[in-house]
Design an enzyme around this catalytic site. Structure first.
Site, PDB file in Angstrom:
ATOM      1  N   ASP A   5      10.075   8.810 -19.137  1.00 34.94           N
ATOM      2  CA  ASP A   5      11.010   9.879 -19.466  1.00 34.94           C
ATOM      3  C   ASP A   5      11.350   9.712 -20.944  1.00 34.94           C
ATOM      4  O   ASP A   5      11.131   8.642 -21.543  1.00 34.94           O
ATOM      5  CB  ASP A   5      12.261   9.807 -18.588  1.00 34.94           C
ATOM      6  CG  ASP A   5      13.035  11.131 -18.624  1.00 34.94           C
ATOM      7  OD1 ASP A   5      12.727  11.986 -19.489  1.00 34.94           O
ATOM      8  OD2 ASP A   5      13.941  11.310 -17.795  1.00 34.94           O
TER       9      ASP A   5
HETATM   10  C1  BGC Z   1      14.764  14.519 -18.851  1.00 35.81           C
HETATM   11  C2  BGC Z   1      13.389  14.941 -18.382  1.00 35.81           C
HETATM   12  C3  BGC Z   1      12.786  15.887 -19.367  1.00 35.81           C
HETATM   13  C4  BGC Z   1      12.733  15.218 -20.719  1.00 35.81           C
HETATM   14  C5  BGC Z   1      12.122  16.090 -21.786  1.00 35.81           C
HETATM   15  C6  BGC Z   1      14.769  14.030 -20.284  1.00 35.81           C
HETATM   16  O1  BGC Z   1      16.059  13.905 -20.751  1.00 35.81           O
HETATM   17  O2  BGC Z   1      15.285  13.519 -18.002  1.00 35.81           O
HETATM   18  O3  BGC Z   1      13.484  15.527 -17.112  1.00 35.81           O
HETATM   19  O4  BGC Z   1      11.518  16.302 -18.941  1.00 35.81           O
HETATM   20  O5  BGC Z   1      14.050  14.893 -21.121  1.00 35.81           O
HETATM   21  O6  BGC Z   1      12.931  17.156 -22.077  1.00 35.81           O
END
Ligand code: BGC
Length: 835
Positions: A230
């Site tokens: 993530d």
């Molecule tokens: C989130 C993800 C997301 C990523 C990119 C993170 O903060 O947990 O679900 O895909 O950011 O935006």
């Protein structure tokens, strides 16, 4: 430009040709939304984009608009994998239009508590429903050649301290509840990619958890695709690489790069271990080449009538008719109608955080109703906002459009004659600069001035607000009304990097054009430090404004309107400020003032339907007094039309709750164990989440899992169960006994008689949505894998066990009513692993 690599390139051959630097580059993103390229070998970079309810593209700041699908809980409420699969196809076409070949979704986490900030993004409290909905989404996305990324693997079920929290969860609950939806997605849809969770699971961060990534995912389930972190959720170099984490996102790297080389040099990492990760990146690039998306493609849109139609049918299919005493609904278009409430003239179309996006358009419930009842009257009734409504809806920019003019400077306001380096029109006063770029800007430190004109229609006191990740002041005709520069209070805005919302009041006069100005310094000008917050570039600001309202007067206006009309639609609920990534809700209650509004309006006109928009349950202490209640979630672009379709009977509601609606948060299974306590959250309820808990503890709920009414009635009849070896095959008849066409969801729950360890009373193991014309009967067949229907996780043997003995399949149209039952046997106890 190098020649594009041959689509059939040999991954091992390319791997052999890569230099160490190229290998190291490939296992980290090159920027926020792209992998790295190897121009020498014509390996292009590929674009990734959020997910899960639409495709935002690469720009948060002044982004290209997109189609917004209903939120996860709304999609799951359709209980219709075919429809959800079509939603996946739609998303994939949007991704292709935005030059992206990987979608970061679906979100396959579980709703341990209704308070989870991202509960709206996930599908269900039930692992089978969540798994099937995830699989349907992935099948839809991947049918086009675009890759899906199932996330967040695993136990990212709360926002509080989400990067440091240790989810302490029993092996059994982990397998039966939290991993099972991923397992089903893997079994039924073979996702191309996984994204790991931010948190720890039983002591080890998910992104470096060898047992989870290499053990369960790759070895046990046979996943042979790419695992990415993530965003900023990678916390080690060698451990994560060895655990199987292929791609660090976003880039540029902060924990790989030269650290990988150092690890190789010191023997903490071996080159073949690095190669395994590089190979997965190359394999994904190869798989996506046939899409033919050029590197650095311009971002476009697919805003067509077909998209709108598709969004409208998905949105209305997920709306749940919770209560309809004396068939108050559907309402009659020819009767006088009032639309009241904070969510009426406001499109709550998606939740907050990275799932949010700028929709092509978003229909408010008021617009939806007025498209059918043009003279429907409206009043606000109560302010349901958490943060003040956006300033930009009141101001006009120089071009005469709603919004603001933005100027960018390298110098602070104290520098006289500072140079304007960029000028642009923006249509929103919610500005996140994480990805704003300008050739003259080389650091995160720069300054903005935003201005517009506001001409009030009434003389009254106005409240203005400003929350910032940076520092800023708001001026009305050069009087400073909000100062969020000299005194700043840390808050949860901008993913925890910003301040609380500061407010200020001023009396403005009718008809006078006021000059509104915002002066903002980017994130480095913030006066406090936030430990652990992810780097968010230049930060951002959000400015709100609204006339100051007297709650009593608003309710009186609502009551007097309600009295004048035949029927009232009361639109209540939450929005993306209440439910967002970054923080959890503190209560299940509706926003302050809403409960009083509902009580007063229903007392004034008993012919009232309350429409609740929220991604997860709200408490409804007013339920007994209200004849009709509709749960409408966040419905995407077509929110208001879908709601109006259901309210006026053009769509017969067929949604069913994908999660229980408890009476209050104190009744919920995770109530004592939801937030992080000194870095850990104990999943003390074990496998008893959602209805598994309420049924076991005989606890009343407002509405049970699987509940949802229709404008017609159905009868389920003549269940037959055949044990066909690997499968259980259930057949039954569903009759539509009313006078309108409709759809019913047949739900199959399984109970084990005398299990060797305590188990839930019953668990959902299969379901089917059937459309039945009025007066007709259809035969329904549901096939369920027997081992999935019967097994629980045996912690002694670290395996699923299917125990010898008797089981009952209970069939109904809600977890609270399963009138049909059939028994079957398992003849021998067996253990199994894998899919
Ligand atoms: C989130 C993800 C997301 C990523 C990119 C993170 O903060 O947990 O679900 O895909 O950011 O935006």
């Amino acid at each position: 430009m190098p020649e594009p690599v041959h689509p059939d390139f040999d991954v091992d051959d390319v791997l052999r040709q890569l230099t160490l630097d190229e290998k190291v580059a490939l296992i980290s993103g090159s920027d926020a939304w792209h992998t790295a390229a190897v121009p020498r070998l014509s390996i292009p970079r590929i674009r990734l984009t959020d997910g899960p309810n639409g495709v935002r593209g690469t720009r948060f700041f002044n982004g290209i608009p997109a189609a917004c699908l209903p939120c996860g809980t709304a999609l799951a409420a359709t209980w219709d994998p075919d429809l959800v699969q079509r939603g996946g196809v739609l998303q994939a076409h949007e991704a292709i239009a935005k030059g992206a070949s990987v979608i970061l979704g679906p979100t396959t986490n579980m709703q341990r508590s209704p308070l989870g900030g991202r509960g709206f993004e996930s599908f269900s409290e039930d692992p089978v429903l969540a798994g099937e909905m995830s699989a349907a989404t992935i099948r839809g996305i991947q049918s086009t050649g675009v890759a899906a990324t199932v996330k967040h693997f695993v136990c990212n079920d709360q926002e509080h301290e989400r990067q440091s929290v240790n989810a302490v969860v029993s092996e059994r609950a982990l397998r039966e509840i939290y991993l099972l939806p991923f397992q089903i997605a893997q079994r039924d849809s073979r996702p191309d990619a996984y994204m790991t969770a931010y948190n720890k699971v039983n002591g080890t961060h998910a992104s470096q958890n060898e047992e989870l990534i290499d053990g369960i995912l790759r070895k046990e389930w046979g996943f042979d695709g790419l695992v990415m972190s993530d965003w900023f959720g990678l916390y080690s170099t060698s451990e994560a690489i060895r655990a199987g984490l292929d791609l660090e996102m976003p880039g540029p790297t902060y924990i790989r790069g030269t650290l990988v080389k150092q690890a190789l040099g010191s023997g903490r990492l071996l080159e073949f271990e690095l190669d395994l990760r590089v190979k997965q990146v190359l394999k994904l690039v190869k798989k996506l080449l046939p899409l033919g998306i050029p590197e650095g493609a311009e971002e476009g849109t697919v805003n067509t009538p077909e998209t709108a139609l598709e969004l409208r049918s998905v949105a209305s299919a997920g709306i749940v008719l919770l209560k309809n005493t004396n068939s108050v609904l559907p309402f009659d278009k020819n009767k006088s109608t009032a639309v009241i409430g904070p969510n009426a003239d406001f499109a709550a179309y998606c939740g907050g955080g990275w799932a949010s996006l700028k929709a092509y358009y978003a229909i408010t419930p008021l617009q939806g109703v007025r498209s059918k009842v043009p003279d429907a009257e409206y009043t606000l009734g109560a302010a349901g906002w958490k943060k003040l409504p956006l300033l930009s809806r009141l101001t006009k920019a120089c071009n005469g459009l709603p919004g603001l003019d933005m100027q960018v400077f390298l110098d602070p306001p104290s520098v006289t004659d500072r140079e304007v380096i960029d000028s642009l029109y923006i249509d929103t006063s919610d500005i996140f600069l994480a990805d704003y770029k300008h050739p003259r800007i080389t650091s995160n430190l720069f300054y903005l001035e935003l201005s517009g004109t506001f001409t009030p229609q009434e003389t009254q006191v106005y409240e203005f607000s400003l929350s910032v990740s940076g520092s800023g002041k708001l001026f009305v005709d050069s009087a400073c009304v909000v100062d969020n520069e000299t005194v700043q209070t840390p808050g949860d805005s901008f993913f925890g990097s910003g301040t609380v919302e500061e407010t200020g009041r001023i009396t403005l006069h009718k008809g006078r054009a006021y000059h509104i100005e915002l002066r903002f310094g980017t994130l480095p000008t913030r006066t406090f430090e936030v430990s652990g917050a992810n780097p968010l570039g230049a930060g951002g600001l959000r400015a709100g404004a609204t006339p100051v309202l007297d709650p009593r007067t608003e309710i009186e206006k609502a009551v007097s309107l309600a009295r004048r009309v035949d029927q009232v639609i009361l639109c209540a609920g939450l929005n993306g400020d209440w439910e967002s990534e970054g923080y959890d809700r503190s209560t299940m209650a509706l926003p302050p003032g809403t409960e009083e509004l509902i009580a007063a309006v229903v007392a004034a006109n008993a012919n009232t339907a309350v429409v609740v928009q929220s991604g997860t349950p709200v408490s409804m202490p007013w339920l007994y007094a209200v004849p009709a209640v509709v749960q409408a979630w966040y419905g995407g672009n077509e929110t208001g039309n879908a709601i109006a379709d259901v309210l006026f009977g053009e769509t017969n509601p067929s949604g069913k709750l994908p999660l229980s609606f408890p009476l209050c948060e104190e009744d919920t299974p995770a109530f004592l164990n939801f937030t992080s306590e000194r870095g850990r959250t104990i999943y003390g309820e074990g496998v008893y989440i959602g209805y598994r808990f309420y049924e076991k503890c005989k606890r009343d709920v407002a509405f049970p899992f699987g509940h949802g009414l229709s404008y017609t009635s159905f009868k389920l009849d003549t269940l037959a169960l055949r044990d066909a070896g690997e499968y259980l095959v259930l057949t039954l008849y569903v009759a539509n006994t009313g006078i309108v066409d409709g759809a019913e969801v047949v739900q199959v729950y399984i109970t084990q008689h005398n299990p060797s360890i305590p188990r839930p009373i019953k668990e959902l193991k299969g379901f089917k949505k059937v459309h039945v014309a009025a007066g007709q009967t259809v035969e329904v067949t549901i096939q369920i894998l027997k081992k999935y229907a019967t097994s629980f996780w045996d912690e002694h043997r670290h395996a699923w066990v299917q125990e010898r003995g008797r089981f009952t399949a209970r069939v109904g149209n809600t977890s609270a009513s399963t009138p049909l039952a059939a028994d079957f046997e398992v003849s021998e106890t067996t253990w199994w692993n894998g899919l």
